[in-house]
Design a protein around this motif. Sequence first.
Motif, PDB file in Angstrom:
ATOM      1  N   UNK A 247       0.850  -1.330   0.313  1.00  0.00           N
ATOM      2  CA  UNK A 247      -0.511   0.213  -0.052  1.00  0.00           C
ATOM      3  C   UNK A 247       0.445   1.952   0.366  1.00  0.00           C
ATOM      4  N   UNK A 248       1.674   1.360  -0.898  1.00  0.00           N
ATOM      5  CA  UNK A 248       2.994   2.339  -1.423  1.00  0.00           C
ATOM      6  C   UNK A 248       3.451   2.249  -2.663  1.00  0.00           C
ATOM      7  N   UNK A 249       3.731   3.416  -2.988  1.00  0.00           N
ATOM      8  CA  UNK A 249       4.796   3.860  -3.832  1.00  0.00           C
ATOM      9  C   UNK A 249       5.645   3.447  -4.053  1.00  0.00           C
ATOM     10  N   UNK A 250       6.026   2.696  -4.927  1.00  0.00           N
ATOM     11  CA  UNK A 250       7.548   1.896  -5.296  1.00  0.00           C
ATOM     12  C   UNK A 250       8.877   3.458  -6.142  1.00  0.00           C
ATOM     13  N   UNK A 251       9.791   2.607  -6.114  1.00  0.00           N
ATOM     14  CA  UNK A 251      10.593   3.070  -7.034  1.00  0.00           C
ATOM     15  C   UNK A 251       9.926   3.514  -8.827  1.00  0.00           C
ATOM     16  N   UNK A 252      10.522   4.760  -8.618  1.00  0.00           N
ATOM     17  CA  UNK A 252      10.205   5.109 -10.205  1.00  0.00           C
ATOM     18  C   UNK A 252      10.299   4.238 -11.452  1.00  0.00           C
ATOM     19  N   UNK A 253       9.595   3.649 -12.178  1.00  0.00           N
ATOM     20  CA  UNK A 253      10.457   2.935 -13.279  1.00  0.00           C
ATOM     21  C   UNK A 253      10.648   3.877 -14.569  1.00  0.00           C
ATOM     22  N   UNK A 254      11.746   3.645 -15.532  1.00  0.00           N
ATOM     23  CA  UNK A 254      12.304   4.685 -16.402  1.00  0.00           C
ATOM     24  C   UNK A 254      11.899   3.193 -17.809  1.00  0.00           C
ATOM     25  N   UNK A 255      11.303   5.125 -18.004  1.00  0.00           N
ATOM     26  CA  UNK A 255      10.840   4.166 -20.211  1.00  0.00           C
ATOM     27  C   UNK A 255      12.224   3.954 -20.795  1.00  0.00           C
ATOM     28  N   UNK A 256      11.472   3.461 -21.753  1.00  0.00           N
ATOM     29  CA  UNK A 256      13.173   2.817 -23.256  1.00  0.00           C
ATOM     30  C   UNK A 256      13.916   4.482 -23.007  1.00  0.00           C
ATOM     31  N   UNK A 257      15.281   3.674 -23.268  1.00  0.00           N
ATOM     32  CA  UNK A 257      16.129   4.909 -23.621  1.00  0.00           C
ATOM     33  C   UNK A 257      15.840   6.514 -24.292  1.00  0.00           C
ATOM     34  N   UNK A 258      15.895   7.205 -24.292  1.00  0.00           N
ATOM     35  CA  UNK A 258      15.758   8.545 -25.500  1.00  0.00           C
ATOM     36  C   UNK A 258      16.086   8.148 -26.794  1.00  0.00           C
TER      37      UNK A 258
END
Length: 409
Positions: free
Chosen positions: A261-272
Amino acid sequence: MESLSGIIPSNVMVEILACLPARSLIRFRCVSKSWRSLLSEPFFVTMWLNRSGTSLLVVPLEWENRDQCSLVFENVSIGMKNLNLPVGDKWISVSVIGSSRDGSLICLTGLSYTRRRASKQAIILWSPFTGEVKALGNKGCVHCHRWPVCTESLIQGYNSACCNQYLVHGFGYELNARDYKVVRITYSRGVVREDDSPIRPWLVEVYSLRSDTWKSLGRPSFTWTVRGNSRAFVNGSAHWLAAPTADAPYNSIVAFDMKEEAFGEVIELPRLENLLQFSLNPRGKATLSVSHGSLALIAFGIWNREECGIWVMKEYGVVESWTKQHHIVLPIGSTVRAALGLTGRGKMLLRMVDEKLMCCDVEDMQISEVGIQGRGAESSFDVIDLGGGDPTLRNQAGLDSLLTILNHK
């Protein structure tokens, strides 16, 4: 089962039961303890899911048909049937948040009119097999001086720059607790009502079906802007595309863990460098989905909406595992308004500018009509894949039984 065993062999009886609709199976659980036990066995559930075909729940968002939806089966021999949404006349718009994997529980959000320039939003838990409905109200009203122009944006969980707040939802299943949960994020301008004041995440709340209670997690520490109801429940978490500010392109993915019941670490998108020709602007209609149990990103070309890329995160949380799975070039003239997600059978659902709902096979790029169309420029669709055709899928909540919702009683 015992009384019939002398007439019909047990294996034949199981084969017959596996061909029946879920509504009949729910009734047959009351026949005897042995039938109840059989119909709850994982091997039987797997057999039933394989026979039933993948189904899609389609909700047209328009005033005239706000209480209508269609259940479409990808197994074309089954076809399509219409359902009535349990919303009644007081709801001016509805949108789907998610569903259990077997379709025994569907989570909707509804917007109801209260008074001039004000509306209330509620969450609706609905079991289409039993007809059971549970509405979870929301405190307070959404005020807007342009209402009802922004109705569609409010119900789909994003701000149209004219409202003092909007709500974003996610739905999922917590396996260890055998509990369905709903997370609600309130974005608000706070006590400042000026139109040019920033809108920020103001409150996070979680609802547990098992305990039938809401829990306030307070004001979140993050400042991300997320839009829309979560389209991807993966690895026990609901996921949204996120931007640093309301006007910026998406640059990451945020996830809410239903167990913690918490937000985890931000997940990165594919490389720019892999996304240069694709738009991550919120108006470009990039969206998250699920492909065979993995997180997936769908994005359209910056200049060409007939071009689409699909990336899949092979190893959850590892940015290097993003793989471009498909590069799709649709037939000329196939102008897409938005992608609604991927189905369990490798097809992408598309909402077209002429308000038709189309289905594109991501392998051979063949595009076909689903047979459902909006009735005006203001209409749109929400679609969820109930995933019934492939028991290996784990992209929806409710992994254990098609009758999970009844086990909570």
